[in-house]
Design a protein around this motif. Structure first.
Motif, PDB file in Angstrom:
ATOM      1  N   GLY A  15      21.122  49.822  28.288  1.00  0.00           N
ATOM      2  CA  GLY A  15      21.229  48.917  27.015  1.00  0.00           C
ATOM      3  C   GLY A  15      20.407  47.871  27.903  1.00  0.00           C
ATOM      4  N   ARG A  16      19.067  47.673  26.813  1.00  0.00           N
ATOM      5  CA  ARG A  16      18.261  46.929  27.004  1.00  0.00           C
ATOM      6  C   ARG A  16      18.377  45.593  26.762  1.00  0.00           C
ATOM      7  NH1 ARG A  16      12.104  47.270  26.224  1.00  0.00           N
ATOM      8  NH2 ARG A  16      11.432  45.988  27.207  1.00  0.00           N
ATOM      9  N   TYR A  17      18.117  44.516  27.427  1.00  0.00           N
ATOM     10  CA  TYR A  17      18.368  42.526  26.324  1.00  0.00           C
ATOM     11  C   TYR A  17      17.059  42.237  26.713  1.00  0.00           C
ATOM     12  CZ  TYR A  17      23.466  42.560  26.067  1.00  0.00           C
ATOM     13  OH  TYR A  17      24.097  42.494  25.457  1.00  0.00           O
ATOM     14  N   ARG A  18      16.175  42.238  25.590  1.00  0.00           N
ATOM     15  CA  ARG A  18      14.540  42.086  25.145  1.00  0.00           C
ATOM     16  C   ARG A  18      14.406  40.492  25.238  1.00  0.00           C
ATOM     17  NH1 ARG A  18       9.684  42.851  22.367  1.00  0.00           N
ATOM     18  NH2 ARG A  18       8.311  43.215  23.955  1.00  0.00           N
ATOM     19  N   GLY A  26       4.075  38.602  26.280  1.00  0.00           N
ATOM     20  CA  GLY A  26       5.237  39.697  27.163  1.00  0.00           C
ATOM     21  C   GLY A  26       6.335  39.636  26.800  1.00  0.00           C
ATOM     22  N   ALA A  27       7.306  40.025  27.382  1.00  0.00           N
ATOM     23  CA  ALA A  27       8.852  39.623  27.449  1.00  0.00           C
ATOM     24  C   ALA A  27       9.468  39.625  28.794  1.00  0.00           C
ATOM     25  CB  ALA A  27       8.836  41.050  26.030  1.00  0.00           C
ATOM     26  N   ALA A  28      10.590  39.117  28.491  1.00  0.00           N
ATOM     27  CA  ALA A  28      11.291  39.384  29.338  1.00  0.00           C
ATOM     28  C   ALA A  28      12.823  40.580  28.981  1.00  0.00           C
ATOM     29  CB  ALA A  28      11.897  38.022  30.107  1.00  0.00           C
ATOM     30  N   GLU A  29      13.715  40.701  29.820  1.00  0.00           N
ATOM     31  CA  GLU A  29      14.568  42.418  30.174  1.00  0.00           C
ATOM     32  C   GLU A  29      15.652  42.161  31.074  1.00  0.00           C
ATOM     33  OE1 GLU A  29      12.226  45.643  29.925  1.00  0.00           O
ATOM     34  OE2 GLU A  29      12.013  46.079  32.060  1.00  0.00           O
ATOM     35  N   LEU A  30      16.832  42.228  30.366  1.00  0.00           N
ATOM     36  CA  LEU A  30      17.654  42.477  31.366  1.00  0.00           C
ATOM     37  C   LEU A  30      18.382  43.797  30.994  1.00  0.00           C
ATOM     38  CD1 LEU A  30      20.804  39.984  32.045  1.00  0.00           C
ATOM     39  CD2 LEU A  30      20.550  42.561  31.362  1.00  0.00           C
ATOM     40  N   ILE A  31      18.261  44.839  32.206  1.00  0.00           N
ATOM     41  CA  ILE A  31      18.770  45.533  31.719  1.00  0.00           C
ATOM     42  C   ILE A  31      20.752  46.178  32.148  1.00  0.00           C
ATOM     43  CG2 ILE A  31      18.257  48.318  32.800  1.00  0.00           C
ATOM     44  CD1 ILE A  31      16.540  46.738  31.090  1.00  0.00           C
ATOM     45  N   THR A  38      34.611  49.752  28.590  1.00  0.00           N
ATOM     46  CA  THR A  38      34.842  47.943  28.496  1.00  0.00           C
ATOM     47  C   THR A  38      34.207  48.060  30.371  1.00  0.00           C
ATOM     48  OG1 THR A  38      37.124  49.618  30.389  1.00  0.00           O
ATOM     49  CG2 THR A  38      37.216  48.315  27.785  1.00  0.00           C
ATOM     50  N   LEU A  39      33.013  48.541  30.884  1.00  0.00           N
ATOM     51  CA  LEU A  39      32.682  48.415  32.365  1.00  0.00           C
ATOM     52  C   LEU A  39      30.860  49.173  32.502  1.00  0.00           C
ATOM     53  CD1 LEU A  39      33.036  46.644  34.994  1.00  0.00           C
ATOM     54  CD2 LEU A  39      33.253  50.236  35.720  1.00  0.00           C
ATOM     55  N   VAL A  40      30.503  47.816  32.156  1.00  0.00           N
ATOM     56  CA  VAL A  40      28.709  47.688  32.484  1.00  0.00           C
ATOM     57  C   VAL A  40      28.604  46.779  33.495  1.00  0.00           C
ATOM     58  CG1 VAL A  40      27.777  47.686  30.197  1.00  0.00           C
ATOM     59  CG2 VAL A  40      28.403  46.003  31.171  1.00  0.00           C
ATOM     60  N   ILE A  41      27.052  47.513  34.351  1.00  0.00           N
ATOM     61  CA  ILE A  41      26.628  46.755  35.903  1.00  0.00           C
ATOM     62  C   ILE A  41      25.246  46.116  35.052  1.00  0.00           C
ATOM     63  CG2 ILE A  41      25.072  47.698  37.320  1.00  0.00           C
ATOM     64  CD1 ILE A  41      27.228  49.974  37.960  1.00  0.00           C
ATOM     65  N   ALA A  42      24.946  44.809  35.526  1.00  0.00           N
ATOM     66  CA  ALA A  42      24.149  44.318  35.505  1.00  0.00           C
ATOM     67  C   ALA A  42      23.021  44.413  36.571  1.00  0.00           C
ATOM     68  CB  ALA A  42      24.076  42.850  34.912  1.00  0.00           C
ATOM     69  N   ASP A  43      21.896  45.543  36.018  1.00  0.00           N
ATOM     70  CA  ASP A  43      20.852  46.134  36.757  1.00  0.00           C
ATOM     71  C   ASP A  43      19.530  45.612  37.770  1.00  0.00           C
ATOM     72  OD1 ASP A  43      21.132  48.474  38.184  1.00  0.00           O
ATOM     73  OD2 ASP A  43      19.585  48.554  36.957  1.00  0.00           O
ATOM     74  N   HIS A  44      19.455  45.009  36.436  1.00  0.00           N
ATOM     75  CA  HIS A  44      18.472  43.960  36.685  1.00  0.00           C
ATOM     76  C   HIS A  44      17.474  43.457  35.869  1.00  0.00           C
ATOM     77  CE1 HIS A  44      13.565  43.915  38.213  1.00  0.00           C
ATOM     78  NE2 HIS A  44      13.234  44.177  36.851  1.00  0.00           N
ATOM     79  N   THR A  45      17.015  41.951  35.849  1.00  0.00           N
ATOM     80  CA  THR A  45      16.157  41.475  35.012  1.00  0.00           C
ATOM     81  C   THR A  45      14.951  40.943  35.708  1.00  0.00           C
ATOM     82  OG1 THR A  45      18.908  40.162  34.838  1.00  0.00           O
ATOM     83  CG2 THR A  45      16.703  38.737  34.413  1.00  0.00           C
ATOM     84  N   GLU A  46      14.235  39.969  34.519  1.00  0.00           N
ATOM     85  CA  GLU A  46      12.781  40.317  34.878  1.00  0.00           C
ATOM     86  C   GLU A  46      12.480  38.930  34.048  1.00  0.00           C
ATOM     87  OE1 GLU A  46       8.642  42.478  35.878  1.00  0.00           O
ATOM     88  OE2 GLU A  46      10.528  43.636  35.817  1.00  0.00           O
ATOM     89  N   TYR A  81      19.954  37.911  40.431  1.00  0.00           N
ATOM     90  CA  TYR A  81      19.803  36.590  39.292  1.00  0.00           C
ATOM     91  C   TYR A  81      21.144  36.773  38.540  1.00  0.00           C
ATOM     92  CZ  TYR A  81      19.052  33.048  36.001  1.00  0.00           C
ATOM     93  OH  TYR A  81      19.420  32.038  35.088  1.00  0.00           O
ATOM     94  N   VAL A  82      21.820  37.811  38.161  1.00  0.00           N
ATOM     95  CA  VAL A  82      22.790  37.603  37.435  1.00  0.00           C
ATOM     96  C   VAL A  82      23.579  37.318  38.377  1.00  0.00           C
ATOM     97  CG1 VAL A  82      24.541  39.209  35.975  1.00  0.00           C
ATOM     98  CG2 VAL A  82      21.988  39.330  35.626  1.00  0.00           C
ATOM     99  N   ARG A  83      23.824  37.943  39.498  1.00  0.00           N
ATOM    100  CA  ARG A  83      24.977  38.031  41.071  1.00  0.00           C
ATOM    101  C   ARG A  83      24.957  36.065  40.933  1.00  0.00           C
ATOM    102  NH1 ARG A  83      23.980  41.639  43.464  1.00  0.00           N
ATOM    103  NH2 ARG A  83      22.493  40.647  44.487  1.00  0.00           N
ATOM    104  N   ALA A  84      23.938  35.692  40.980  1.00  0.00           N
ATOM    105  CA  ALA A  84      23.811  34.470  41.407  1.00  0.00           C
ATOM    106  C   ALA A  84      24.526  33.510  40.481  1.00  0.00           C
ATOM    107  CB  ALA A  84      22.528  33.455  41.537  1.00  0.00           C
ATOM    108  N   PHE A  85      24.274  33.293  39.311  1.00  0.00           N
ATOM    109  CA  PHE A  85      24.177  32.855  37.784  1.00  0.00           C
ATOM    110  C   PHE A  85      26.181  32.801  37.880  1.00  0.00           C
ATOM    111  CE2 PHE A  85      25.627  32.516  33.476  1.00  0.00           C
ATOM    112  CZ  PHE A  85      25.165  31.790  33.222  1.00  0.00           C
TER     113      PHE A  85
END
Length: 99
Positions: A15-18, A26-31, A38-46, A81-85
């Protein structure tokens, strides 16, 4: 602050949030990676430099959390970033994060 727009697109495995801000290029994203329904991994935020300081990364994480709650999902915060949040707001988000 310019208007923030967040969209979400997904495939079977990812999944990709933009996020975009009116007037800024430009655009920011969270992959995310989908492990199960029922389980997702927050992989990358830019976030591009031009969008820095506008709370865009925080808005992306808040949208991820809201969607996870609605879908009954848990989030594994692989992205630093997600972990720190999640750690900073542990009491408020304990229902959706899995460590």
């Amino acid at each position: 602050m310019p208007d923030l727009k967040i969209t979400y697109a997904e495939t079977e495995l990812k999944g990709r949030y933009r996020a975009t801000l009116d007037g800024l290029d430009g655009a920011a994203e969270l992959i995310i990676k989908k492990v199960s329904p029922t389980l997702v991994i927050a992989d990358h935020t830019e976030v591009p430099d031009a969008m820095g300081g506008h709370g865009v990364a925080r808005a992306l994480v808040n949208r991820l959390i809201a969607d996870a709650r609605q879908k009954g999902q848990r989030i594994v915060p692989f992205c630093p970033y997600v972990r720190a949040f999640a750690k900073k707001h542990a009491d408020d988000v304990a229902d959706v994060f899995q460590w």
